[in-house]
Design a protein around this motif. Structure first.
Motif, mmCIF file in Angstrom:
data_model
loop_
_atom_site.group_PDB
_atom_site.id
_atom_site.type_symbol
_atom_site.label_atom_id
_atom_site.label_comp_id
_atom_site.label_asym_id
_atom_site.label_seq_id
_atom_site.Cartn_x
_atom_site.Cartn_y
_atom_site.Cartn_z
ATOM 1 N N THR A 51 6.818 16.942 70.988
ATOM 2 C CA THR A 51 7.583 18.122 70.584
ATOM 3 C C THR A 51 7.963 18.124 69.110
ATOM 4 O OG1 THR A 51 8.537 18.218 72.800
ATOM 5 C CG2 THR A 51 9.665 19.469 71.090
ATOM 6 N N TYR A 52 8.228 16.965 68.529
ATOM 7 C CA TYR A 52 8.833 16.891 67.201
ATOM 8 C C TYR A 52 7.916 16.307 66.142
ATOM 9 C CZ TYR A 52 13.002 17.555 70.017
ATOM 10 O OH TYR A 52 13.917 18.046 70.891
ATOM 11 N N ASP A 69 10.810 21.120 65.032
ATOM 12 C CA ASP A 69 10.503 21.325 66.443
ATOM 13 C C ASP A 69 9.216 22.143 66.499
ATOM 14 O OD1 ASP A 69 10.302 22.495 69.053
ATOM 15 O OD2 ASP A 69 12.432 22.105 69.368
ATOM 16 N N GLN A 71 7.492 23.202 69.050
ATOM 17 C CA GLN A 71 7.458 24.251 70.064
ATOM 18 C C GLN A 71 8.264 25.473 69.631
ATOM 19 O OE1 GLN A 71 8.700 22.203 73.623
ATOM 20 N NE2 GLN A 71 6.650 21.402 73.978
ATOM 21 N N GLN A 72 9.450 25.242 69.075
ATOM 22 C CA GLN A 72 10.290 26.342 68.606
ATOM 23 C C GLN A 72 9.877 26.819 67.212
ATOM 24 O OE1 GLN A 72 12.704 27.792 70.502
ATOM 25 N NE2 GLN A 72 12.019 26.420 72.128
ATOM 26 N N ARG A 73 9.067 25.993 66.514
ATOM 27 C CA ARG A 73 8.565 26.301 65.173
ATOM 28 C C ARG A 73 9.690 26.514 64.168
ATOM 29 N NH1 ARG A 73 2.966 28.058 64.702
ATOM 30 N NH2 ARG A 73 1.957 27.478 66.623
ATOM 31 N N GLN A 74 10.612 25.536 64.168
ATOM 32 C CA GLN A 74 11.728 25.623 63.221
ATOM 33 C C GLN A 74 12.255 24.238 62.874
ATOM 34 O OE1 GLN A 74 14.600 27.973 65.318
ATOM 35 N NE2 GLN A 74 15.343 26.268 66.525
ATOM 36 N N ILE A 76 15.124 21.525 62.389
ATOM 37 C CA ILE A 76 16.341 21.222 63.136
ATOM 38 C C ILE A 76 17.360 20.622 62.176
ATOM 39 C CG2 ILE A 76 17.326 19.778 64.960
ATOM 40 C CD1 ILE A 76 14.582 19.917 66.334
#
Length: 170
Positions: A51-52, A69, A71-74, A76
């Protein structure tokens, strides 16, 4: 240099996406403001989990640890992790993303730090060692940290548990 992280991500993308047998190109958009994965900054030493992506970047004028991240494309937020008077290097992250370890140099002294994302606390694991340390890596479940240590004129490997206690290998 700015494309180094992107190239590494293309090569390691099968780890991030769960695909096997072939690399897959991950298309993360360019962000000139430095809020995404691809930026104008020098992004170095990426390490990936499913994921990271954790990496070092000079986006804010200092060599800091960043976490993305996939999956979230941002990016953290990592409150309390980076310090103005510290040069970070060689980050590693547990599979679940809770623990980040990295090498840090402050006033000419190298140390290994562990950051707990859940508690937002950073601890110096090697403050009591009178030796140079480098290249930490954390195992997938976040319970052991290995790193290099220079003692007696040579580089050796030390393994600590998450509490900072050295482990004896059988």
């Amino acid at each position: 240099m700015k494309h180094c992280l992107l190239i590494c991500i293309v090569v390691m993308s099968s780890l991030v996406t769960g695909c096997t047998g072939y690399p897959r190109y991950l298309n993360f958009p360019f962000d000139g403001g430095g809020r995404g994965l691809n930026s104008r900054a020098s992004d170095l030493e990426p390490q990936v989990t499913s994921t990271y992506i954790v990496f070092i970047s000079d986006r804010n004028g200092s060599q800091d640890v960043y976490l993305f991240d996939a999956q979230q494309r941002q990016l953290i937020s990592l409150p309390g992790l980076n310090a103005l008077d510290e040069i970070a290097s060689h980050p590693s992250i547990s599979e679940d993303g809770r623990y980040v370890v990295f090498g840090g140099s402050r006033q000419g002294k190298s140390n290994i730090y562990v950051y707990d994302r859940q508690t937002e606390q950073k601890r110096n694991l090697t403050a009591d060692l009178q030796a140079e340390v480098r290249n930490p890596i954390i195992n997938a479940d976040g319970t052991q940290i290995a790193f290099e240590i220079a003692q007696d004129g040579q580089w050796d490997i030390m393994i600590y548990d998450l509490s900072g206690n050295p482990l004896k290998l059988q």
